[in-house]
Structure formats: C-alpha cells, structure tokens
Enzyme design. Structure first.
Site, mmCIF file in Angstrom:
data_model
loop_
_atom_site.group_PDB
_atom_site.id
_atom_site.type_symbol
_atom_site.label_atom_id
_atom_site.label_comp_id
_atom_site.label_asym_id
_atom_site.label_seq_id
_atom_site.Cartn_x
_atom_site.Cartn_y
_atom_site.Cartn_z
ATOM 1 N N GLU A 39 3.416 39.893 -21.215
ATOM 2 C CA GLU A 39 2.550 39.961 -20.026
ATOM 3 C C GLU A 39 3.257 39.471 -18.752
ATOM 4 O OE1 GLU A 39 -0.719 41.100 -19.736
ATOM 5 O OE2 GLU A 39 -0.281 41.913 -21.718
ATOM 6 N N LYS A 83 4.574 32.178 -20.866
ATOM 7 C CA LYS A 83 4.977 33.325 -21.697
ATOM 8 C C LYS A 83 6.495 33.431 -21.706
ATOM 9 C CE LYS A 83 0.808 35.729 -21.760
ATOM 10 N NZ LYS A 83 0.156 36.480 -22.810
ATOM 11 N N SER A 84 7.049 33.670 -22.873
ATOM 12 C CA SER A 84 8.499 33.787 -23.016
ATOM 13 C C SER A 84 8.794 34.591 -24.277
ATOM 14 C CB SER A 84 9.122 32.394 -23.152
ATOM 15 O OG SER A 84 10.433 32.493 -23.667
ATOM 16 N N SER A 85 9.846 35.412 -24.221
ATOM 17 C CA SER A 85 10.227 36.163 -25.423
ATOM 18 C C SER A 85 10.610 35.191 -26.538
ATOM 19 C CB SER A 85 11.402 37.093 -25.118
ATOM 20 O OG SER A 85 11.096 37.891 -24.010
ATOM 21 N N GLY A 131 10.879 36.424 -12.270
ATOM 22 C CA GLY A 131 9.804 35.459 -12.528
ATOM 23 C C GLY A 131 10.202 34.057 -12.111
ATOM 24 N N LEU A 137 9.360 42.742 -24.067
ATOM 25 C CA LEU A 137 8.532 42.506 -22.883
ATOM 26 C C LEU A 137 7.154 41.952 -23.243
ATOM 27 C CD1 LEU A 137 9.429 45.805 -20.985
ATOM 28 C CD2 LEU A 137 10.574 43.577 -20.867
ATOM 29 N N HIS A 163 6.480 39.895 -17.996
ATOM 30 C CA HIS A 163 7.256 41.037 -17.484
ATOM 31 C C HIS A 163 6.313 42.088 -16.895
ATOM 32 C CE1 HIS A 163 9.976 39.605 -20.870
ATOM 33 N NE2 HIS A 163 10.781 39.548 -19.833
#
Ligand code: PAF
Length: 279
Positions: free
Chosen positions: A35, A183-185, A146, A33, A37
């Site tokens: 920011e 933002k992405s994992s 998202g 997770l 998420h």
C-alpha cells in the site's frame, strides 16, 4: 499495462510520450509492492500524464551479509497493483541490463555516512547510482519517494541538486498498518511474535512526538525515553535512534525544525526503520 525489460524499450516509449507533450512521473521501487508503494503510484498518476514504475532489486545497495538473495520478489502481483493504481508501464530489468560491467558509481559524502550509512556503508552509493541511472533512462519530470526512507529522500534531493538533474523530487507520507507498523516489504520476514514486537518502533516514536508536543526540548531526554520503550521489548535490538536536522542530517541537541527523528531496530534478524519528521 506493459512489463518492459530493456532500457531501449523504456527510452522509446518515453520519447513517444514526450513527443506528444505528455509529462512523465517515475516511482522507483524494488518491487514486492504494498500500500505504501501504491500511494506513491497514485500520487504520481494524479500529477503526471504517464507513470513508469521501476521494479528492480538493486544488487549494489546491499552489503555482503544483507538480504539481497532473500529479498521478496513477485512481479505478477506487482503488475496487478501497478495496473490498479493506474501506472503506464513497469520497468523490470535484469541486473546485467542495468549494470553491464559498469565501472562508474555515484558516491556522496557526509549525509550518507550517518544514521543508516553507519551500519550500511555501501548502501547509499548503490542507491545514488541506480537512481541516477533510472533518472537518465526515464528522464521523468517528477520522481516519487516515501518518507519512510527519510535519509534516502534527503540523499536523493541533495544528489539531484548537486548533479543538476532537472527533476522534481516528491516526498510522500509513510503509510502504516492499522496498528501503527510502517508498511515495508521486509515486514514479510517477521513471524507472529516478531510482528507484535515490531510495534515498539511506532509506539516509541509516538512517545517522542508527545514529549515534543508537551514542550520537552532536550533531545537526549527524548531519545532516552524512546530507547527505554524499545528496551522493554525482548526481541528488539536497537541499531540507532537519532534526532537530526532534516536537511544536513546533523545531530541536534535541542528540538528545532525541520527535524527528523529516525531509528533502525532489529526485530529478530529483520532490520526495520521508522521515523517522524517535523517541518
Ligand atoms: O527505496 C527503494 O526501494 C530503493 O532504495 C530504490 C530507491 C528503489 C533504489 O533501488
């Protein structure tokens, strides 16, 4: 805040909440997770009495040559983030708990076959299946997704309507790094040069947005300009850049709202997605 591993335990917990008349929000995630998420969880906490975060790297939405095995996982860090964001429980099942030799899958036509669906033909069937299962297990009042995965959001809304789930789907804005990268994992896969190169996604989208703000209405012209900007980046390889209407995901010729301008671009081996929506 508890980490719950079994379907039975989630059901019991949610049933007890519902007996008390409490509302329940669900934030489905694949963990690791960030920011982005956190913003979904915080919104869910504001709008519901209790919040379940599911944390499950779902095998059925990965194709044979995709990154299921290497997808980043860190349940302890996830638990900390969920706690600080105010979630009530994390549901973190094993694959066997979720699938147990399942033979039933949820599939959808048309809007799952375009954009990301062209390169990832089984992806949305896996997403629809796991999200349906989570909806049936948790039975939330609201579920949060998202807008970075704009096609996924569209697909889930359609599935909820088609299958009569009594759940409100809430789409939440993209959260970006200070320099614009969504933002992405999967950003953790990028080395330093790739991290810089990845800015071509958000930069090119800004060019497209500005052209529309300046009065350009021809979609081909805008897409050419976006692709030209990405083309300047040697580490980038375009999967697709498209402008579609944000309900049916049908290709547009002229700018018309609601509009989704979506892209998938490989930076080295990492496939990143980004978009802007005009409603
Ligand atoms: O967006 C994701 O992280 C996943 O596709 C989802 C919705 C959690 C289903 O596995």
């Amino acid at each position: 805040m508890q980490i719950v591993k079994t379907i039975d335990e989630v059901r019991k917990t949610v049933k007890a909440w519902k007996k008390e008349g409490l509302t329940v929000g669900l934030v489905p995630t694949m963990g690791y997770l960030h920011e982005g998420h956190k913003s979904l969880i915080e919104r869910a906490v504001k709008e519901n009495d209790r919040v379940v975060v599911s944390d499950f790297v779902n095998p059925t939405q990965f194709g044979p040559n995709e990154d299921f095995e290497s997808y980043p996982r860190d349940i302890n860090a996830d638990a900390k983030l969920c706690e600080s964001a105010g979630a009530s429980i994390i549901f973190n099942p094993e694959a066997d708990e979720m699938y147990d030799n399942a033979l039933t899958f949820v599939d959808m036509n048309k809007i799952t076959k375009v954009l990301c669906g062209k390169t990832r033909p089984i992806h949305f069937s896996g997403v629809c299946t796991v999200v349906s299962k989570l909806f049936n297990i948790v039975q939330p009042d609201r579920a949060y997704f998202g807008q970075k995965d704009a096609q996924q959001l569209c697909v889930i809304k359609k599935m909820v309507k088609d299958l009569n789930f009594d759940i409100e789907i809430v789409g939440c804005p993209i959260i970006r790094e200070n320099d614009g990268l969504a933002k992405s994992s999967r950003n953790t896969y990028l080395n330093a040069d790739e991290r810089k190169a990845a800015l071509c996604l958000s930069r090119s989208l800004e060019i497209g947005k500005k052209m529309i703000a300046d009065g350009e209405t021809d979609v081909k012209t805008i897409i050419l300009a976006i692709k030209a900007e990405i083309g300047k980046e040697p580490l980038a390889k375009i999967d697709y850049v498209e402008m579609v209407d944000f309900n049916q995901l049908e290709t547009l010729e002229k700018v018309q709202k609601p509009l989704l301008c979506a892209m998938a671009v490989y930076i080295g081996k990492t496939r990143l997605i980004d978009n802007f929506i005009m409603e």
